[in-house]
Design a protein around this motif. Structure first.
Motif, PDB file in Angstrom:
ATOM      1  N   GLY A  52      56.697  22.035  46.730  1.00 36.33           N
ATOM      2  CA  GLY A  52      55.479  22.551  47.348  1.00 36.33           C
ATOM      3  C   GLY A  52      55.044  23.842  46.676  1.00 36.33           C
ATOM      4  O   GLY A  52      55.867  24.569  46.115  1.00 36.33           O
ATOM      5  N   PRO A  53      53.750  24.149  46.736  1.00 40.46           N
ATOM      6  CA  PRO A  53      53.240  25.371  46.091  1.00 40.46           C
ATOM      7  C   PRO A  53      53.909  26.642  46.605  1.00 40.46           C
ATOM      8  O   PRO A  53      54.025  27.624  45.884  1.00 40.46           O
ATOM      9  CB  PRO A  53      51.752  25.361  46.421  1.00 40.46           C
ATOM     10  N   GLU A  54      54.393  26.608  47.854  1.00 36.32           N
ATOM     11  CA  GLU A  54      55.038  27.792  48.416  1.00 36.32           C
ATOM     12  C   GLU A  54      56.522  27.878  48.048  1.00 36.32           C
ATOM     13  O   GLU A  54      57.169  28.887  48.332  1.00 36.32           O
ATOM     14  CB  GLU A  54      54.880  27.796  49.949  1.00 36.32           C
ATOM     15  N   GLY A  55      57.060  26.845  47.408  1.00 37.23           N
ATOM     16  CA  GLY A  55      58.490  26.799  47.106  1.00 37.23           C
ATOM     17  C   GLY A  55      58.876  27.400  45.761  1.00 37.23           C
ATOM     18  O   GLY A  55      60.050  27.420  45.406  1.00 37.23           O
ATOM     19  N   TRP A  56      57.883  27.870  45.014  1.00 40.09           N
ATOM     20  CA  TRP A  56      58.202  28.440  43.696  1.00 40.09           C
ATOM     21  C   TRP A  56      57.172  29.520  43.354  1.00 40.09           C
ATOM     22  O   TRP A  56      56.079  29.557  43.894  1.00 40.09           O
ATOM     23  CB  TRP A  56      58.208  27.352  42.619  1.00 40.09           C
TER      24      TRP A  56
END
Length: 194
Positions: A52-56
């Motif tokens: 997900g975009p928030e995971g990296w």
């Protein structure tokens, strides 16, 4: 980082995502040695899809402008790895740095198993025909299970193996299920030879 996340990050890229670039030309300029690569956008899409975009997130440091060199610090699910990229421009160096850092998380690592290849090159147009990729292979755990099933069939245990595989819905939905499936099939073979 779980094995499942690692496995999804490290999945081979589909053939249509793989591009080739010239590494060197032969002395007569009629052949080119080409190497496979994926575009940085494919790496970004893989990261977004898996964690997900928030995971990296990524951070960069320009090390040199002539020749261009950039360090990428890539953090995925709280784990940080970094590498340096180079290129003909700063933009190319940024892309190279991202891809090199992502390889440390398994992204695109399969490209290193593809060999460099010599192909015909037209010096007048600067074009070459990209090499064809080998047929897509099953992941190694699936190949191991297939070989084990063949041995079970040879031992007259094909029906029993099929029942076990059906219970798992094929090769299993997770790496853990795949390991359990393999273990059960292996135990069945041991019992047959035991």
């Amino acid at each position: 980082m779980s094995e499942t996340v690692w496995a999804r990050l490290a999945e081979p890229f589909p053939p249509e995502a793989i591009q080739w670039r010239i590494e060197t030309l032969s002395k007569d300029k009629r052949r080119a040695l080409v190497v496979p690569y994926v575009d940085a956008r494919a790496v970004l899409e893989r990261l977004d899809r898996v964690v997900g975009p928030e995971g990296w997130f990524d951070a960069y440091e320009v090390l040199s402008t002539a020749p261009p060199a950039v360090k990428c610090r890539l953090t995925v699910l709280g784990i940080t790895k970094e590498d340096v990229g180079e290129g003909d421009s700063l933009k190319a160096a940024f892309s190279d740095a991202l891809k090199r850092a992502a390889v440390k998380f398994g992204v695109g690592r399969d490209l290193y198993r593809l060999e460099k290849r010599w192909v015909a090159y037209d010096p007048e147009t600067g074009r070459f025909t990209p090499p064809s990729l080998p047929e897509e292979r099953k992941p190694e755990p699936q190949e191991l299970i297939d070989r084990l099933v063949e041995r079970l069939k040879d031992a007259g245990l094909g029906m029993e193996a099929a029942r076990i595989i059906t219970r798992y819905g094929g090769y299993g939905k997770t790496p853990e299920e795949t390991r359990r499936l393999y273990g059960e099939l292996r135990n069945l073979l041991k019992q047959a030879h035991g």
